[in-house]
Write a protein that holds these residues in place. Structure first.
Motif, PDB file in Angstrom:
ATOM      1  N   ASP A  65       0.812  -1.227   0.000  1.00 45.15           N
ATOM      2  CA  ASP A  65       0.000   0.000   0.000  1.00 45.15           C
ATOM      3  C   ASP A  65       0.846   1.279   0.000  1.00 45.15           C
ATOM      4  OD1 ASP A  65      -2.187  -1.839   0.429  1.00 45.15           O
ATOM      5  OD2 ASP A  65      -1.820  -1.727   2.589  1.00 45.15           O
ATOM      6  N   SER A  81       2.204   0.295   4.317  1.00 42.27           N
ATOM      7  CA  SER A  81       1.897  -0.512   5.495  1.00 42.27           C
ATOM      8  C   SER A  81       2.865  -1.696   5.527  1.00 42.27           C
ATOM      9  CB  SER A  81       0.432  -0.960   5.484  1.00 42.27           C
ATOM     10  OG  SER A  81       0.077  -1.472   4.231  1.00 42.27           O
ATOM     11  N   TYR A  90      -3.916 -10.286   7.004  1.00 42.39           N
ATOM     12  CA  TYR A  90      -3.954  -8.821   7.013  1.00 42.39           C
ATOM     13  C   TYR A  90      -4.289  -8.288   8.415  1.00 42.39           C
ATOM     14  CZ  TYR A  90      -4.473  -9.573   1.958  1.00 42.39           C
ATOM     15  OH  TYR A  90      -4.313  -9.972   0.660  1.00 42.39           O
ATOM     16  N   MET A  93      -1.292  -7.111  10.533  1.00 36.47           N
ATOM     17  CA  MET A  93      -0.440  -5.993  10.097  1.00 36.47           C
ATOM     18  C   MET A  93      -0.292  -4.960  11.221  1.00 36.47           C
ATOM     19  SD  MET A  93      -2.008  -5.581   6.280  1.00 36.47           S
ATOM     20  CE  MET A  93      -0.970  -4.215   5.802  1.00 36.47           C
ATOM     21  N   ALA A 131      -3.613   0.492   5.116  1.00 33.06           N
ATOM     22  CA  ALA A 131      -2.985   1.466   4.206  1.00 33.06           C
ATOM     23  C   ALA A 131      -3.059   2.910   4.702  1.00 33.06           C
ATOM     24  CB  ALA A 131      -3.668   1.370   2.852  1.00 33.06           C
ATOM     25  N   GLU A 233     -11.553  -0.113  -3.104  1.00 35.54           N
ATOM     26  CA  GLU A 233     -10.898   0.497  -1.928  1.00 35.54           C
ATOM     27  C   GLU A 233      -9.707   1.305  -2.437  1.00 35.54           C
ATOM     28  OE1 GLU A 233      -9.762  -3.073   0.144  1.00 35.54           O
ATOM     29  OE2 GLU A 233      -8.292  -3.654  -1.370  1.00 35.54           O
ATOM     30  N   HIS A 301       2.133  -2.568  -5.126  1.00 36.29           N
ATOM     31  CA  HIS A 301       2.789  -3.726  -4.513  1.00 36.29           C
ATOM     32  C   HIS A 301       2.497  -4.992  -5.312  1.00 36.29           C
ATOM     33  CE1 HIS A 301      -1.086  -3.826  -1.946  1.00 36.29           C
ATOM     34  NE2 HIS A 301      -1.150  -4.907  -2.692  1.00 36.29           N
TER      35      HIS A 301
HETATM   36  O1  FUB Z   1      -3.089  -3.832   3.290  1.00 37.06           O
HETATM   37  C1  FUB Z   1      -4.331  -3.988   3.940  1.00 37.06           C
HETATM   38  C2  FUB Z   1      -5.444  -3.661   3.017  1.00 37.06           C
HETATM   39  O2  FUB Z   1      -5.326  -4.463   1.843  1.00 37.06           O
HETATM   40  C3  FUB Z   1      -5.415  -2.243   2.505  1.00 37.06           C
HETATM   41  O3  FUB Z   1      -5.927  -1.320   3.409  1.00 37.06           O
HETATM   42  C4  FUB Z   1      -6.179  -2.409   1.254  1.00 37.06           C
HETATM   43  O4  FUB Z   1      -6.119  -1.317   0.398  1.00 37.06           O
HETATM   44  C5  FUB Z   1      -5.553  -3.671   0.691  1.00 37.06           C
HETATM   45  O5  FUB Z   1      -4.326  -3.425   0.066  1.00 37.06           O
END
Ligand code: FUB
Length: 336
Positions: A65, A81, A90, A93, A131, A233, A301
């Protein structure tokens, strides 16, 4: 080794190896000549005449991101991120690093600027530092990041703010922006008249609000933007020759594409123009466009470095070119 790691040799030649993620170890004598050769190869592969780092250009940790900006010191800064090694989800993160360059070859890792443990209003257990974006106004850098307050992330997303007098250190969390919808992926664009706009939204909802002059409050409710096709998004807005551009990921199964739209107004309505970046080796896509030293770039990415693990992504950049009518040519992904 200091946290200010100059990554050029790692990025362009692979002559440095990793002991653990976040720590670089030199394993053989890396010469400037070999780095320059690799940089030239990367530049030729992407159609640039100037040297550039190979993709992915950050290789000692996983990053995603990327939001790129050029600040008053003349350097290009990237605010991505961080993905957690091992292919974890995710939701794991956590924490943000900042990277910068002044030549597109040598990249400095400024270290971690913020972690979920610094967010006192955040959900228990951390994670979910998705992000971000950064904006600069009158001596202050404003770092915007999505983070939930509660166990149910979908219902409790906030757009947090941290500020600093420096672009890559000293950020302190100030709270979150009140009055927004529970959404992700902030992008802040400041127009030539000084008006700042906050774009945000995921789950198919593109939202925008005007920011007040203090950059931490919005003027009234958010508006849903129109004219975008298959929005998912990750909106990023920039301006070129009086025209506003938005790039955003779509919902293509098994590999989102990056689309773009143009408008004469910062809040739309937008006119969808097509695909800017085909799917990558990552399921998601997310990026930014910036001009630096006479060349436009798309930052995005992929998952090449992890061999395709979609939650172990790595940031890349490639040149962007425009047609005479202002439309954008599809970006060619380069890997060396
Ligand atoms: O990286 C986490 C989430 O995945 C981001 O906020 C989105 O845009 C997608 O890349």
């Amino acid at each position: 080794m200091s946290r200010l790691n100059t990554l050029a040799l790692l990025s362009v030649s692979g002559l440095l190896a990793l002991s653990t993620f976040g720590q670089l170890a030199v394993t053989s004598a890396a010469t400037a000549a070999s780095a320059a050769t690799a940089a030239s190869a990367a530049s030729a592969a992407s159609g640039l005449s100037a040297p550039r780092a190979a993709n992915p250009f950050i290789r000692h940790m996983y990053t995603a991101d990327p939001s790129a900006h050029v600040w008053e010191d003349g350097r290009l800064y990237v605010y991505p991120s961080t993905d957690v090694a091992g292919g974890r989800g995710y939701q794991k993160m956590d924490g943000y690093h900042v990277f910068s360059t002044d030549d597109m070859v040598h990249w400095t890792d400024h270290g971690e600027i913020l972690h979920s443990r610094d967010v006192d209003w955040g959900r228990k257990g951390g994670g979910y530092m998705w992000a971000p974006d950064c904006a600069y106004k009158e001596g202050t850098y404003y770092f915007y990041f999505p983070h939930p307050t509660g166990p149910n992330a979908r219902d409790s997303w906030k757009i947090g703010i941290a500020t600093s007098q420096s672009p890559a250190s000293g950020f302190k969390v100030q709270g979150y922006i009140e009055g927004l919808e529970p959404h992700i992926d902030p992008c802040v664009f400041i127009d030539e008249d000084g008006q700042a706009y906050l774009y945000y939204g995921g789950f198919g909802e593109p939202l925008v609000a005007k920011l007040k002059a203090n950059m931490v409050e919005v003027e009234g409710p958010s508006m849903r933007m129109h004219g975008l096709e298959d929005f998912r998004e990750g909106a990023f807005v920039f301006k070129r020759e009086g025209i506003y551009y938005m790039i955003y990921p779509d919902n293509t199964p098994r590999g989102h594409q990056m689309r773009y739209a143009m408008s004469e107004h910062p809040m739309g309505p937008w006119e969808h123009k097509g695909i800017l970046l085909d799917k990558t080796s990552s399921l998601t896509t997310h990026g930014s466009v910036v001009a630096y030293k006479g060349q436009w770039y798309l930052f995005y990415h992929n998952a090449d470095l992890s061999g395709g693990k979609v939650t172990n992504r790595s940031i890349c950049f490639d040149p962007v070119t425009f047609n005479a009518d202002g439309t954008m040519k599809q970006v060619v992904q380069s890997s060396q």
